[in-house]
Design a protein around this motif. Structure first.
Motif, PDB file in Angstrom:
ATOM      1  N   ASP A 101      -4.791  -7.096   0.866  1.00 56.93           N
ATOM      2  CA  ASP A 101      -3.826  -7.076  -0.238  1.00 56.93           C
ATOM      3  C   ASP A 101      -3.678  -8.410  -0.965  1.00 56.93           C
ATOM      4  OD1 ASP A 101      -3.149  -4.378   0.163  1.00 56.93           O
ATOM      5  OD2 ASP A 101      -1.764  -4.917   1.778  1.00 56.93           O
ATOM      6  N   TRP A 102      -3.827  -9.522  -0.263  1.00 55.43           N
ATOM      7  CA  TRP A 102      -3.599 -10.838  -0.847  1.00 55.43           C
ATOM      8  C   TRP A 102      -4.717 -11.786  -0.436  1.00 55.43           C
ATOM      9  CZ3 TRP A 102       0.260 -10.193  -4.147  1.00 55.43           C
ATOM     10  CH2 TRP A 102       1.208  -9.206  -3.865  1.00 55.43           C
ATOM     11  N   PRO A 103      -4.963 -12.802  -1.254  1.00 49.92           N
ATOM     12  CA  PRO A 103      -4.365 -13.108  -2.563  1.00 49.92           C
ATOM     13  C   PRO A 103      -4.908 -12.199  -3.657  1.00 49.92           C
ATOM     14  CG  PRO A 103      -6.113 -14.656  -2.086  1.00 49.92           C
ATOM     15  CD  PRO A 103      -5.988 -13.793  -0.865  1.00 49.92           C
ATOM     16  N   SER A 128       1.817 -13.545  -2.887  1.00 45.03           N
ATOM     17  CA  SER A 128       2.798 -12.559  -2.419  1.00 45.03           C
ATOM     18  C   SER A 128       3.338 -11.856  -3.664  1.00 45.03           C
ATOM     19  CB  SER A 128       3.933 -13.241  -1.642  1.00 45.03           C
ATOM     20  OG  SER A 128       4.815 -13.916  -2.522  1.00 45.03           O
ATOM     21  N   PRO A 129       4.143 -10.811  -3.510  1.00 45.39           N
ATOM     22  CA  PRO A 129       4.659 -10.114  -4.692  1.00 45.39           C
ATOM     23  C   PRO A 129       5.507 -10.981  -5.615  1.00 45.39           C
ATOM     24  CG  PRO A 129       4.899  -8.744  -2.746  1.00 45.39           C
ATOM     25  CD  PRO A 129       4.475 -10.093  -2.265  1.00 45.39           C
ATOM     26  N   ALA A 179      -0.523   0.287  -5.435  1.00 44.84           N
ATOM     27  CA  ALA A 179       0.201   0.053  -6.688  1.00 44.84           C
ATOM     28  C   ALA A 179      -0.750  -0.461  -7.764  1.00 44.84           C
ATOM     29  CB  ALA A 179       1.320  -0.953  -6.458  1.00 44.84           C
ATOM     30  N   ASN A 180      -0.641   0.107  -8.965  1.00 43.97           N
ATOM     31  CA  ASN A 180      -1.442  -0.356 -10.093  1.00 43.97           C
ATOM     32  C   ASN A 180      -0.705  -0.038 -11.385  1.00 43.97           C
ATOM     33  OD1 ASN A 180      -2.800   2.247 -11.430  1.00 43.97           O
ATOM     34  ND2 ASN A 180      -2.777   2.550  -9.204  1.00 43.97           N
ATOM     35  N   THR A 187      -0.546  -9.692 -16.061  1.00 40.05           N
ATOM     36  CA  THR A 187      -0.959 -10.811 -15.216  1.00 40.05           C
ATOM     37  C   THR A 187      -0.498 -10.641 -13.773  1.00 40.05           C
ATOM     38  OG1 THR A 187       1.011 -12.049 -15.892  1.00 40.05           O
ATOM     39  CG2 THR A 187      -1.029 -12.445 -17.129  1.00 40.05           C
ATOM     40  N   GLY A 188       0.007  -9.485 -13.421  1.00 39.64           N
ATOM     41  CA  GLY A 188       0.311  -9.203 -12.028  1.00 39.64           C
ATOM     42  C   GLY A 188       1.784  -8.987 -11.743  1.00 39.64           C
ATOM     43  N   PRO A 189       2.037  -8.682 -10.484  1.00 38.70           N
ATOM     44  CA  PRO A 189       1.121  -8.820  -9.346  1.00 38.70           C
ATOM     45  C   PRO A 189       0.207  -7.628  -9.080  1.00 38.70           C
ATOM     46  CG  PRO A 189       3.281  -8.209  -8.545  1.00 38.70           C
ATOM     47  CD  PRO A 189       3.412  -8.371 -10.036  1.00 38.70           C
TER      48      PRO A 189
END
Length: 257
Positions: A101-103, A128-129, A179-180, A187-189
């Motif tokens: 999931d990250w980064p 992170s979120p 999630a999308n 630009t996120g997350p």
């Protein structure tokens, strides 16, 4: 008669002795040349190495510099410079499967254009979120994509390998359970449903955007040589990592006007 036979026998023995000594002192031509000839396994090893590089899509680079006529693959402009090697420490097999999931990294093109060889890119890096940093750098769309080989030489990905890399990025789809932002980009997350498929009417711009993104992905370690050649099954491992995406284009950065 007996004397003549004795002399003939002595002459014959002497001739045989000289012939034997001459043969012992002179090695056959093949034996002299053999030490200078490469062995079969050395020749085979070279052939296999070249064949392997062709399969992977790697060709020897001229020298060790990453700057060639295509320009630099990465020139930092501002920020901490975290993008280089950002994903290198990850478990790449899990990354290929889309299980990390990250980064995350959102790429925004600040200076761009079909006629512009090197683009200015802003990367927003999410850890992170709620935590992110930004940095800016320049990447040239035709920059050589290189990798050190097992003996320390620098090898350059050939055109076939670059197309495999492009296809890998273009084929990424965010799984339904993650999630999308769908068709919109930010630009996120969270990434869009198709991270590297941009809705641009000018083919020159969309193609160059993917070329630039591929080089950023390579610098970051997001995409690696393992994604460009078949595994044990003889098939390419599907690339499902959606942690990097194209966030958009700054309108004022259009250099084709």
């Amino acid at each position: 008669m007996k004397k003549i036979e004795t002399r003939m026998t002595a002459c014959l023995a002497a001739a045989l002795l000289l012939t034997s000594q001459g043969a012992g002192a002179q090695s056959p031509p093949g034996q002299e040349e053999m030490p200078n000839k490469p062995g079969f396994f050395r020749q085979l090893g070279t052939s296999l190495k070249n064949a392997g590089e062709q399969m992977v899509g790697v060709k020897p680079a001229q020298g060790t510099k990453t700057t060639v006529s295509g320009g630099d693959i990465y020139t930092p402009v501002s920020g901490a410079g975290k993008i280089r090697g950002l994903f290198k420490a990850d478990n790449h097999q899990l990354a290929q499967q889309g299980k990390l999931d990250w980064p995350k990294v959102a790429l925004t093109f600040q200076e761009w254009g079909a006629s512009l060889p090197c683009w200015s890119v802003e990367a927003r890096i999410w850890t992170s979120p709620s935590a992110s940093t930004t940095e800016t750098f320049r990447t040239c769309a035709n920059a050589a994509v290189t990798e050190p080989d097992d003996v320390g030489d620098v090898a350059e990905l050939n055109t076939s390998a670059l197309w495999k890399g492009r296809d890998a990025l273009m084929g990424v789809r965010v799984p339904a359970g993650k999630a999308n932002t769908g068709a919109s980009r930010s630009t996120g997350p969270n990434p869009p449903a198709q991270p590297f498929v941009v809705n641009v009417s000018r083919p020159g711009v969309s193609d160059r955007a993917v070329d630039v993104a591929l080089r950023v992905a390579w610098v970051a370690g997001f995409i690696q040589t393992a994604d460009l050649h078949p595994g044990a099954s003889g098939l390419l491992t599907p690339f499902k990592d959606s942690r990097m995406w194209i966030a958009g284009f700054q309108p004022e950065g259009n250099r084709d006007r």
